[in-house]
Write a protein that holds these residues in place. Structure first.
Motif, PDB file in Angstrom:
ATOM      1  N   ASN A 435      20.706  99.256 -16.868  1.00 15.14           N
ATOM      2  CA  ASN A 435      21.176  98.394 -15.522  1.00 15.14           C
ATOM      3  C   ASN A 435      22.151  99.332 -14.598  1.00 15.14           C
ATOM      4  N   ASN A 436      21.869 100.388 -14.797  1.00 11.83           N
ATOM      5  CA  ASN A 436      22.603 101.508 -13.619  1.00 11.83           C
ATOM      6  C   ASN A 436      23.893 101.714 -14.249  1.00 11.83           C
ATOM      7  N   GLY A 437      24.120 101.612 -15.507  1.00 11.78           N
ATOM      8  CA  GLY A 437      25.486 101.754 -16.522  1.00 11.78           C
ATOM      9  C   GLY A 437      26.465 100.553 -16.456  1.00 11.78           C
ATOM     10  N   GLU A 438      26.027  99.581 -16.113  1.00  9.53           N
ATOM     11  CA  GLU A 438      26.719  98.294 -16.448  1.00  9.53           C
ATOM     12  C   GLU A 438      27.113  98.065 -17.785  1.00  9.53           C
ATOM     13  N   SER A 439      26.044  98.268 -18.749  1.00  8.48           N
ATOM     14  CA  SER A 439      26.195  98.045 -20.163  1.00  8.48           C
ATOM     15  C   SER A 439      25.161  99.097 -20.789  1.00  8.48           C
ATOM     16  N   TRP A 440      25.661  99.690 -22.106  1.00  4.94           N
ATOM     17  CA  TRP A 440      24.935 100.590 -22.598  1.00  4.94           C
ATOM     18  C   TRP A 440      24.546  99.853 -24.245  1.00  4.94           C
ATOM     19  N   GLU A 441      23.447 100.531 -24.549  1.00  2.21           N
ATOM     20  CA  GLU A 441      22.876 100.243 -25.974  1.00  2.21           C
ATOM     21  C   GLU A 441      22.802 101.580 -26.621  1.00  2.21           C
ATOM     22  N   PHE A 442      23.467 101.445 -27.857  1.00  2.00           N
ATOM     23  CA  PHE A 442      23.322 102.586 -28.795  1.00  2.00           C
ATOM     24  C   PHE A 442      22.244 102.421 -29.864  1.00  2.00           C
ATOM     25  N   PHE A 443      21.510 103.701 -29.966  1.00  2.00           N
ATOM     26  CA  PHE A 443      20.457 103.693 -31.267  1.00  2.00           C
ATOM     27  C   PHE A 443      20.568 105.092 -31.911  1.00  2.00           C
TER      28      PHE A 443
END
Length: 767
Positions: A435-443
């Motif tokens: 979402n263009n940097g609004e939230s991030w997921e870590f894997f």
């Protein structure tokens, strides 16, 4: 240095380039507006003028503010060496400033505008780490470096050796302002009890007061209690000893007690300050644990890192007039606190000497840029004119080395990280935003927690058929699920090896090249299913590594590789042979090494190439590397190598992410580059494989522009059989599969329509 091309358009949007040039860099002049930061080695507050502050950086000399850090300007008259150690003032004439560096001591009599070398004998090209101008007798000067110590009693006209052993190394010199006869000297080594010295007669005689302090490491700071001269604090770095690194004495150094904070990741303290308003309040800055505070004279400690983006600190200074603390960090510039360190505010505007490692520009919005820097992730919505820090959620001890935009999904951005501390703090791995940097997921499924992840590349057939590649310090990984899980390549390509760069050919998503830390290049022609080692580079030398890889924009067999210390090489046969194309490239003079990175190829004319090189700046070639010329107008050529790329769809714009001077940009006037932008034919590349085929074939095409695309299938009578694609797509290489299981054998035609142009090709279905 990583180098990952975002697929570029084959037709330049020159009109758009002219309209956007007003918000980009000045025409034909490189310029930088950040991100702000850098490594601040020393801070000095001007006497009687507390809003005037000087700071000395490790890579770009001296900066000055006259408004308490709201704005800084660089003091550069060509006389100062960039790597500073200490700045101090004449106590009675504060416009007279002294600066010690790795090449000597310099003096300014006009508040920093002009400098002359002011050093002891045998000092040319010598490092001076500490400098004290006596507060009541400015003719009395003390200084020293890694080897030799000096003092002067006549303002620097003559110099003599202080009465203490030589070759102990100097790290810090201070005076007891309550009793200026007392001078303290912290040596560079604590071994054999030679670390701490005191003179109670203004330097005429010296006594060692290390006494019971551990003889490991090296001293960094001595702080005298502002009221009681018998209370001393001594900080040091103790990497190989028992871990103690902060001592306190109640009897002028005759004996010491350890007050080291427990739980430090690294036993190294850089500076100590005792607050005059409360002598039991002690603040320390550390090598890798940020800032700590004690309210009980050093018995207990707590972290006070609120507001800091990095925990590697280098210096600290206290404005006793206003109670303001200034903190110099490694990589992230300078901070200040107005509440005794409880919160910190970054005040590094115009200090643009950040290490930037990777740069990405959006295919969907060429004004939108993201940079992976040593002090965090930053985005710019306006071609680098302003920068915003992005907190993607990785630990403060980590760093990101690579960033990549998704060429199909405008809101998808990918970043990978590694830990900067040992042992590692927290898990490193792969970060993704949808979402263009609004939230991030870590894997990091399949990725070890304690590794460096260095470069990302994406092989794309279409929106869903993707393979992600990720280099690391132990091997090459791939993911087929948008980075949610990873697999280490354990065949055809060595494991337990640093891989420094990975690149996908813009015209063939099956062709991948990866470079390692011992100058080898591995190539795959089947999207990573199998690999083969390319031929050795000419002039290969032990210890060097692949710095950069770039494919020719229209030929997947044509590869450019840069190697550390060796320069630039070209292969036209997929790595079967290499030619050195340094040719007449201007080389740096000794003692600097020749390092090439930032390979960028004009997508409209591959003969027009750019590279960045350490202590050279940027070079340009108009004939495929046969000849080179400097392209440095406005650029600080000491910026160091870095990632360089064209803005997607606009060859008038170039970005450069440097190793020491943040991000630079330039707008080239269309009239000046017309000859470089009219070489490649204007047509749509369209083909399918296999042909003839049985049931399924893959149609490949290369778009000139982001545009609406339609691909239709017709039979031999001209009847439309199927529409495979009918959407807007980005510029670059695309593929789509036609499943013809329900179609009859025979000849078919596929038609691509894009941007008012069309192309038709024939194929044969055999069952």
């Amino acid at each position: 240095m990583c180098n990952k091309s975002i697929t570029l358009n084959i037709l330049a949007l020159l009109v758009v380039g002219i309209l956007l040039s007003s918000v980009f860099a000045d025409e034909n002049q490189w310029a930088t507006n950040g991100p702000s930061g850098g490594s601040v080695k020393t801070i000095a507050i001007k006497p009687f003028s507390p809003h005037t502050v000087y700071l000395g950086t490790i890579v770009n000399g001296v900066y000055k503010t006259i408004d308490g850090g709201e704005n800084w300007h660089h003091l550069d008259n060509g006389g100062l060496f960039s790597c500073m150690r200490i700045i101090t003032f004449h106590p009675f004439v504060p416009d007279t400033v002294y600066a010690a560096s790795v090449t000597g001591i310099f003096k300014s009599s006009d508040d920093g505008e002009n400098w002359v070398q002011f050093s002891p004998p045998e000092s040319r090209d010598r490092e001076y780490r500490a400098l004290l101008i006596h507060p009541t007798d400015p003719n009395l000067i003390f200084t020293g470096g890694p080897i030799i110590a000096w003092m002067s009693t006549d303002g620097g006209q003559n110099w003599l050796r202080p009465d203490m052993p030589q070759y102990i190394g100097t790290k810090y010199i201070t005076v007891d302002y309550n009793n200026p006869d007392n001078i303290y000297w912290a040596a560079g080594g604590l071994g054999h009890g030679l670390g701490i010295w005191k003179s109670d007669d203004r330097g005429e005689t010296w006594n060692n007061i290390q006494n019971n302090i551990d003889s490991s490491g090296f001293g960094t700071c001595i702080e005298v209690d502002p009221v009681d001269s018998e209370i001393l604090y001594f900080s040091y770095a103790n990497y190989e000893g028992n871990g103690d690194c902060l001592a306190k004495s109640y009897n002028g150094g005759q004996s010491w007690i350890d007050i080291t904070p427990t739980g430090l990741n690294t036993p190294a303290i850089k500076a100590v300050k005792v607050l005059p308003s409360d002598r039991n309040t002690i603040i320390i800055c550390t090598a890798e644990d940020g800032v700590l505070k004690s309210s009980d004279g050093g018995e207990t400690w707590r972290s006070i890192n609120n507001g800091l983006k990095v925990v590697q600190t280098a210096s600290m200074e206290l404005d006793t007039t206003n109670g303001i603390l200034y903190l110099g960090t490694y990589h992230d510039g300078i901070y200040k606190s107005t509440d005794d360190g409880e919160t910190w505010l970054k005040i590094s505007s115009n200090i643009n000497c950040v290490e930037t490692w990777d740069l990405a520009v959006s295919n969907f919005n060429p004004d939108f840029t993201i940079v992976a820097a040593r002090n965090g992730i930053y985005s710019s919505p306006d071609c680098g004119q302003t920068w915003d820090y992005i907190d993607i959620g990785y630990p403060i001890e980590h760093k990101a080395l690579t960033v990549e935009f998704d060429e199909y999904y405008p809101d998808n951005i990918y970043i990978a990280t590694g830990s900067t501390t040992y042992p590692p703090q927290g898990a490193s791995g792969f970060y993704r935003t949808l979402n263009n940097g609004e939230s991030w997921e870590f894997f990091n499924s399949g990725l070890p927690n304690d590794r460096f992840y260095i470069d990302i590349a994406i092989s794309s057939y279409n929106e869903e058929a993707r393979r992600f590649f990720l280099t690391s310090d132990q091997g090459l990984y791939f993911s087929d699920d948008f980075g949610e899980s990873w697999t280490l390549y354990t065949y055809d390509i060595p494991v337990n090896m640093w891989y420094t760069v990975v690149e996908v050919a813009p015209t063939d998503p099956n062709t991948i090249a990866v470079g390692d830390a011992i100058n080898r290049v591995f190539i795959s022609h089947d999207r990573g299913e199998t690999w083969h080692q390319a031929d050795d580079l000419p002039e290969i030398s032990e210890g060097e590594f692949i710095q950069d890889i770039e494919f020719h924009p229209s030929d997947a067999d044509h590869i450019y590789v840069s190697s550390y210390y060796l320069g630039l090489f070209e292969s036209t046969d997929s790595g079967e042979s290499w030619n050195n194309i340094n040719n007449d490239m201007p080389l740096p003079s000794a003692p600097y090494h020749f390092v090439v990175s930032g390979i960028s190829i004009n997508p409209l004319n591959p003969q027009n190439m750019f590279i960045s090189s350490n202590n050279i700046g940027v070079c340009q070639s108009h004939n495929g590397g046969q000849n080179w010329e400097l392209f440095n107008a406005g650029l600080d050529s000491t910026c160091g190598v870095g990632e360089m790329m064209f803005a997607p769809g606009d060859t008038t714009k170039l970005y450069l992410a440097t190793a020491m001077r943040s991000v630079w940009s330039i707008t080239r006037t269309p009239t000046g580059i017309a000859v470089d932008d009219n070489i490649l034919p204007l047509g749509i590349s369209l083909s399918n494989y296999p042909n003839p085929f049985n049931a399924r074939t893959t149609i490949s095409y290369n778009l000139q522009l982001p545009t609406d695309v339609a691909i239709d299938i017709y039979d031999i009578l001209g009847r439309q059989v199927e529409t495979l694609v009918n959407i807007k797509q980005t510029a670059g290489w695309h593929q789509v599969v036609w499943n013809a299981e329900s179609a009859a054998s025979g000849i078919y035609f596929y038609k691509l329509t894009a941007d008012g142009n069309s192309d038709i090709q024939k194929m044969m279905l055999l069952k």
